[in-house]
Design a protein around this motif. Structure first.
Motif, PDB file in Angstrom:
ATOM      1  N   THR A   1       0.534  -1.149  -0.010  1.00 40.18           N
ATOM      2  CA  THR A   1      -0.059  -0.036  -0.138  1.00 40.18           C
ATOM      3  C   THR A   1       0.848   1.452  -0.045  1.00 40.18           C
ATOM      4  O   THR A   1       0.605   2.138  -0.707  1.00 40.18           O
ATOM      5  CB  THR A   1      -0.625  -0.001   1.052  1.00 40.18           C
ATOM      6  OG1 THR A   1      -1.726  -1.263   1.111  1.00 40.18           O
ATOM      7  CG2 THR A   1      -1.754   1.143   1.258  1.00 40.18           C
ATOM      8  N   LEU A   2       1.831   1.353   0.912  1.00 43.14           N
ATOM      9  CA  LEU A   2       2.848   2.457   0.920  1.00 43.14           C
ATOM     10  C   LEU A   2       3.361   2.737  -0.492  1.00 43.14           C
ATOM     11  O   LEU A   2       3.648   3.722  -1.129  1.00 43.14           O
ATOM     12  CB  LEU A   2       3.754   2.024   2.056  1.00 43.14           C
ATOM     13  CG  LEU A   2       3.375   2.280   3.282  1.00 43.14           C
ATOM     14  CD1 LEU A   2       4.439   2.005   4.319  1.00 43.14           C
ATOM     15  CD2 LEU A   2       2.773   3.505   3.778  1.00 43.14           C
TER      16      LEU A   2
ATOM     17  N   CYS B   1       1.656   9.886   2.973  1.00 48.29           N
ATOM     18  CA  CYS B   1       1.824   8.422   3.001  1.00 48.29           C
ATOM     19  C   CYS B   1       1.113   7.848   4.607  1.00 48.29           C
ATOM     20  O   CYS B   1       0.056   7.339   4.461  1.00 48.29           O
ATOM     21  CB  CYS B   1       2.893   7.549   2.826  1.00 48.29           C
ATOM     22  SG  CYS B   1       3.325   7.650   1.096  1.00 48.29           S
ATOM     23  N   ARG B   2       1.680   8.507   5.734  1.00 46.31           N
ATOM     24  CA  ARG B   2       1.407   8.172   6.925  1.00 46.31           C
ATOM     25  C   ARG B   2      -0.073   8.715   7.078  1.00 46.31           C
ATOM     26  O   ARG B   2      -0.921   7.840   7.728  1.00 46.31           O
ATOM     27  CB  ARG B   2       2.320   8.674   7.812  1.00 46.31           C
ATOM     28  CG  ARG B   2       1.947   8.377   9.276  1.00 46.31           C
ATOM     29  CD  ARG B   2       3.055   8.859  10.191  1.00 46.31           C
ATOM     30  NE  ARG B   2       3.271  10.175  10.148  1.00 46.31           N
ATOM     31  CZ  ARG B   2       4.369  10.859   9.648  1.00 46.31           C
ATOM     32  NH1 ARG B   2       5.458  10.144   9.122  1.00 46.31           N
ATOM     33  NH2 ARG B   2       4.472  12.045   9.716  1.00 46.31           N
TER      34      ARG B   2
ATOM     35  N   GLU C   1       6.306  11.213   2.471  1.00 44.86           N
ATOM     36  CA  GLU C   1       6.236  10.144   3.551  1.00 44.86           C
ATOM     37  C   GLU C   1       5.176  10.533   4.662  1.00 44.86           C
ATOM     38  O   GLU C   1       4.255   9.828   5.153  1.00 44.86           O
ATOM     39  CB  GLU C   1       7.345   9.836   4.387  1.00 44.86           C
ATOM     40  CG  GLU C   1       8.673   9.120   3.539  1.00 44.86           C
ATOM     41  CD  GLU C   1       8.018   8.002   2.787  1.00 44.86           C
ATOM     42  OE1 GLU C   1       7.527   6.805   3.615  1.00 44.86           O
ATOM     43  OE2 GLU C   1       7.895   7.913   1.625  1.00 44.86           O
TER      44      GLU C   1
ATOM     45  N   ILE D   1       1.152   4.174  -3.009  1.00 43.78           N
ATOM     46  CA  ILE D   1       0.721   5.775  -2.586  1.00 43.78           C
ATOM     47  C   ILE D   1       1.959   6.288  -2.969  1.00 43.78           C
ATOM     48  O   ILE D   1       2.008   7.509  -3.773  1.00 43.78           O
ATOM     49  CB  ILE D   1       0.793   6.034  -1.178  1.00 43.78           C
ATOM     50  CG1 ILE D   1      -0.764   5.333  -0.851  1.00 43.78           C
ATOM     51  CG2 ILE D   1       0.678   7.333  -0.900  1.00 43.78           C
ATOM     52  CD1 ILE D   1      -1.015   5.348   0.790  1.00 43.78           C
ATOM     53  N   ARG D   2       3.181   5.882  -3.177  1.00 43.43           N
ATOM     54  CA  ARG D   2       4.271   6.869  -3.554  1.00 43.43           C
ATOM     55  C   ARG D   2       4.369   6.720  -4.715  1.00 43.43           C
ATOM     56  O   ARG D   2       5.087   7.818  -5.311  1.00 43.43           O
ATOM     57  CB  ARG D   2       5.851   5.936  -2.815  1.00 43.43           C
ATOM     58  CG  ARG D   2       5.955   5.979  -1.123  1.00 43.43           C
ATOM     59  CD  ARG D   2       7.009   5.192  -0.741  1.00 43.43           C
ATOM     60  NE  ARG D   2       7.180   5.314   0.584  1.00 43.43           N
ATOM     61  CZ  ARG D   2       7.324   4.204   1.547  1.00 43.43           C
ATOM     62  NH1 ARG D   2       7.282   2.801   0.665  1.00 43.43           N
ATOM     63  NH2 ARG D   2       7.324   4.058   2.711  1.00 43.43           N
TER      64      ARG D   2
ATOM     65  N   CYS E   1      -2.799   6.487   5.374  1.00 42.36           N
ATOM     66  CA  CYS E   1      -3.076   5.312   5.996  1.00 42.36           C
ATOM     67  C   CYS E   1      -3.589   5.297   7.413  1.00 42.36           C
ATOM     68  O   CYS E   1      -4.924   4.480   7.591  1.00 42.36           O
ATOM     69  CB  CYS E   1      -1.763   4.514   5.941  1.00 42.36           C
ATOM     70  SG  CYS E   1      -1.045   4.026   4.602  1.00 42.36           S
TER      71      CYS E   1
END
Length: 279
Positions: free
Chosen positions: A4-5, A25-26, A22, A8-9, A29
């Motif tokens: 998933t990360l 991303c956090r 980052e 997104i990246r 999520c």
């Protein structure tokens, strides 16, 4: 989680970079998809979920178009509180938090009435109402969207703030009396547009941002003039200001008869806040 990360990246690689990517991303999520923190940090494998994927893809599409993360999430954090935000209200900035802290420290241990002119999301008035429980707090704006958002944020944060629709340029609200008036009014000149981020220009409300190049102190002058009648003796103004016009601000306030004028710098070293006392 790792898949998933990376998803997104890859999707946002051309929109954000480095630490900012980052952070996004956090936030997506934890705060948008509701993934438990433990699962996120341990990178627990996520089972396929079509609804979660659709929600993520919708958010990524908005972010790729340049929409601010806070609008996509629907909220932001400010001074330890959570505020609903969306198109029609400015996203609270760290510099404004410094202004709030200045007002809080100046008013702590006392009581009185405080007005937030141009309340927007309510970040100033709601935060101060939560910190200064002996103060009666009001917030004024000309935007119905802002007033609705402010009221919602006051309720969510458990404070009592009176919000009213007033236009400070027309001296609406004449006859009211306050011990403190604080404002973060529109102060960006139109000529400064070229140096601003796309997501601000295309999504945040122009009404809350810009003033004419030929009258950069438009709102400050109106508020200071209003304060001559509305402030109690010894009352004080607090402003977030455009650093480019700090000297002009000081001269304007002194010319109207205010004294004890103080200008402070923000975390970036810019002259960003100002206070003045009514004799």
């Amino acid at each position: 989680m790792q898949a998933t990360l990376e998803y997104i990246r890859t999707a946002l690689a051309g929109v954000y970079d480095g630490g900012e990517l980052e952070t996004v991303c956090r936030s997506l999520c934890l705060e948008h998809l509701g993934i438990p923190q433990t699962d996120f940090w341990l990178k627990v494998r996520l089972e396929p979920d079509s609804q979660r994927q659709a929600r993520l893809d919708a958010a990524l599409d908005r972010l790729k178009r340049g929409e601010p993360l806070q609008y996509v999430l629907g909220f932001t954090f400010f001074c330890g509180l959570t505020f609903s935000v969306g198109p029609g209200v400015l996203i609270p900035r760290p510099e404004t938090a410094e202004l709030v802290e200045w007002v809080r420290s100046a008013c702590a241990g006392s009581s009185g009435s405080l007005l937030d002119v141009g309340c927007g999301s309510g970040c100033i008035s709601v935060t101060l109402a939560s910190e200064l429980r002996n103060w009666k707090v009001q917030g004024w704006d000309i935007s119905d969207t802002a007033l609705e958002t402010s009221a919602r944020n006051a309720k969510a944060n458990g404070v009592d703030v009176r919000f009213e629709r007033h236009d400070i340029l027309s001296r609406s609200g004449k006859g009211c009396r306050f011990d403190v008036i604080v404002s973060n009014p529109p102060y960006v000149t139109c000529s400064e547009r070229s140096g601003m981020e796309r997501n601000v220009l295309e999504y945040e409300p122009e009404l809350a941002l810009f003033v004419p190049d030929d009258d950069p102190l438009l709102y400050y002058r109106a508020i200071a003039d209003f304060g001559l009648d509305a402030l109690t003796p010894g009352g004080r103004l607090f402003f977030e200001i455009n650093p480019l016009f700090a000297v002009e601000m000081e001269d304007m306030l002194a010319g109207l008869g205010y004294c004890d004028i103080e200008t402070r710098t923000d975390i970036f070293g810019k002259r960003r806040m100002m206070s003045a006392l009514l004799k």
